[in-house]
Design an enzyme around this catalytic site. Sequence first.
Site, mmCIF file in Angstrom:
data_model
loop_
_atom_site.group_PDB
_atom_site.id
_atom_site.type_symbol
_atom_site.label_atom_id
_atom_site.label_comp_id
_atom_site.label_asym_id
_atom_site.label_seq_id
_atom_site.Cartn_x
_atom_site.Cartn_y
_atom_site.Cartn_z
ATOM 1 N N ARG A 16 0.479 -1.001 0.196
ATOM 2 C CA ARG A 16 -0.007 0.218 0.097
ATOM 3 C C ARG A 16 1.178 1.121 0.220
ATOM 4 N NH1 ARG A 16 -1.138 1.531 6.276
ATOM 5 N NH2 ARG A 16 0.223 0.136 7.112
ATOM 6 N N SER A 43 -4.190 5.441 5.339
ATOM 7 C CA SER A 43 -4.101 4.658 5.645
ATOM 8 C C SER A 43 -4.157 3.938 4.226
ATOM 9 C CB SER A 43 -5.169 3.473 5.797
ATOM 10 O OG SER A 43 -5.847 4.173 7.197
ATOM 11 N N GLU A 64 -18.437 5.014 -0.222
ATOM 12 C CA GLU A 64 -17.439 4.332 -1.767
ATOM 13 C C GLU A 64 -18.251 4.467 -2.723
ATOM 14 O OE1 GLU A 64 -17.638 3.269 1.284
ATOM 15 O OE2 GLU A 64 -16.119 3.542 2.805
ATOM 16 N N PHE A 89 -14.304 -2.590 1.245
ATOM 17 C CA PHE A 89 -15.434 -1.057 0.858
ATOM 18 C C PHE A 89 -15.068 -0.615 0.044
ATOM 19 C CE2 PHE A 89 -13.418 -0.161 5.856
ATOM 20 C CZ PHE A 89 -14.498 -1.348 5.971
ATOM 21 N N HIS A 115 -4.938 -3.242 2.151
ATOM 22 C CA HIS A 115 -5.858 -4.018 3.203
ATOM 23 C C HIS A 115 -6.414 -5.441 3.184
ATOM 24 C CE1 HIS A 115 -4.893 0.093 4.693
ATOM 25 N NE2 HIS A 115 -4.394 -0.300 6.340
ATOM 26 N N ASP A 123 -7.979 -5.250 13.365
ATOM 27 C CA ASP A 123 -9.324 -5.023 13.073
ATOM 28 C C ASP A 123 -10.324 -5.920 12.940
ATOM 29 O OD1 ASP A 123 -8.965 -2.359 13.177
ATOM 30 O OD2 ASP A 123 -8.238 -1.963 11.082
ATOM 31 N N GLN A 127 -13.155 -5.674 8.247
ATOM 32 C CA GLN A 127 -12.204 -4.885 6.942
ATOM 33 C C GLN A 127 -11.664 -5.789 6.302
ATOM 34 O OE1 GLN A 127 -12.592 -1.460 8.944
ATOM 35 N NE2 GLN A 127 -13.954 -3.040 9.813
ATOM 36 N N ARG A 173 -1.673 -4.911 3.417
ATOM 37 C CA ARG A 173 -1.456 -3.862 4.802
ATOM 38 C C ARG A 173 0.107 -4.104 4.952
ATOM 39 N NH1 ARG A 173 -2.727 -4.557 10.853
ATOM 40 N NH2 ARG A 173 -1.744 -1.693 11.882
#
Lengths: 320, 273
Positions: A16, A43, A64, A89, A115, A123, A127, A173
């Site tokens: 990322r 993030s 989104e 998401f 992620h 999380d 997620q 991540r």
Amino acid sequence: MPLSTTYELKAGMATREAFGRTLAELGKTNPHVVVCDADLSKSTMTHFFAQAFPERFFSCGIAEANMVGIAAGLAAAGKIPFASSFSAFVVNKGFEQLRTVVAYPGLNVKVVGTHSGISIGEDGPSQMSIEDIALACSLPGFAVLSPADELSMAACIRLAADTVGPFFIRAGRPKAKIIYDSADGFAVGGSRELLAGADLTLMAHGLMVAECILAAQTLDAEGVSARVVDMYSIKPLDRDAVVRAARETGAIVVAEEHLADGGLGVRVSQVVAQESPCPMEFVGLSGYAESGTPDELLDKYGMRASNVLAAARKVLARKS
Amino acid sequence: MKKTSNVAELEAIAKQVRRDIVTMITAAKSGHPGGSLSAVEILVTLYFDKFQHDPSNPDWAHRDHFILSKGHAAPVLYSVLAECGYTPKDQLNHLRRLGSLYQGHPDVRFIPMLDASTGSLGQGLSFALGMGAAAKLDGRSSRIYCVLGDGEIQEGQIWEAAMFGAFHNVTNVVPIVDYNRIQLDGFVKDILDIEPLAAKWESFGYYPLEVDGHDIAALQAAFDDAAARTDKPTCIIAHTVKGKGVSFMEDNPKYHGSAPTAEELEKALAELA
């Protein structure tokens, strides 16, 4: 027989972060690149771009579906929009928009889901994106890329910017183990043979590529020669590489941090079934995970070299 | 095509568009007459008066754009495009046929100047705002008009988009709600009421303008007002009558999504003579 290449697999940058830094670089040379983010820019690392080019950065808030529509409109007007959020998401909440407003007219939208997989860690499953590859691959016309390390991510982001059409690119991540020493040699529809081998082939994308290399090193010590191929381009798939693996090694293991149903394994199987049937085994997820450290989760949910090794032994037994 | 600001001339075009709509939907034996007829004056006032465009040059970078977010009203759009000369008028009655330009819902693969493929409700305003944001970045004068259904704005994405449009002050995009009060299952107020509508848009950061959506002079003034405003974007709430112009279709939920019979077409055309 010594391995064809030695990999140290040192911890590098998270994919990322490589995405975010590459995007900011791209912004300097390509004025058409614009970025949409949904309140996760710190993030997803699109904040590097936002700081450098605030007028080309569209903060969409936690919305989104709208973000995908905004990106589609920007693309229709000639921009090269990168729309980014956690993969869970942007793909799940934006899916209908990706289908109707992006895939159907074939607009030049680049979706980057970060992620991904279970390695987001603490999380937890809400997620975690474990269906994103299946969903993205189901969209006609989309290219779907899942690079394994920082340089391959940089290459994939540049490929997406330079290639007209919709893309989904998957990022992770945690820090990714370094595999490549150059960002050259990547192509939409390509793959990379990382280790030569004759007895079986290990195919993977994302963080499972490094696990396959580790598994191949163990197999080598046992006198088994495993080919390792980084299938970073899940769609379009490098069919020739799959056919060669099936014909030349006669056994394939596909490993991925994604549901085994609907991921790379299914796409490779389709080619194998059509072109050159051979025994295959799959290392993937079967359902939702839980909270934990990334390492704990990768251990518990079978995303390790040891799991690849077990699948390799199984497929070798079936081959003989 | 001939552009005009003359209300009587625009009304004459509107009547022809209504004739096209009922004729093509009858030929197709399916389609959505009610919500096509309610939006006629909105589209005619735009395409024949307020719109900056040149049908002989659809790729003109500075042209205005139109997104029919309520894509099921495709017949009104197709009739207007054909009247403007973008698409062949003699194929309007091929509506919904295999291979026809005139697909069941607007489809850019068949008509590229449409910009967006619509039909899945709730998505057009986001797309329009993306186009508007791009025009602002490029310093282009293009304006983007987006017609929304009243039932359509029950979709949450519309309000995500409204927040974006107000926050980023995308004043070159004008949402227009075709408030004909009827959706598929019946009256909007009975399905999921959207009132207080003007207050909703205002609270989302828009300047709401309520007009009679069949009064061409009022629509002209509203479009001018929206174009002049730069402090915040404008939403035009057009109060309309579903099935407008055909007595037995007016205010009748039955004609949201059913085609007239041959006898009904004859009666409708007589009223629209």
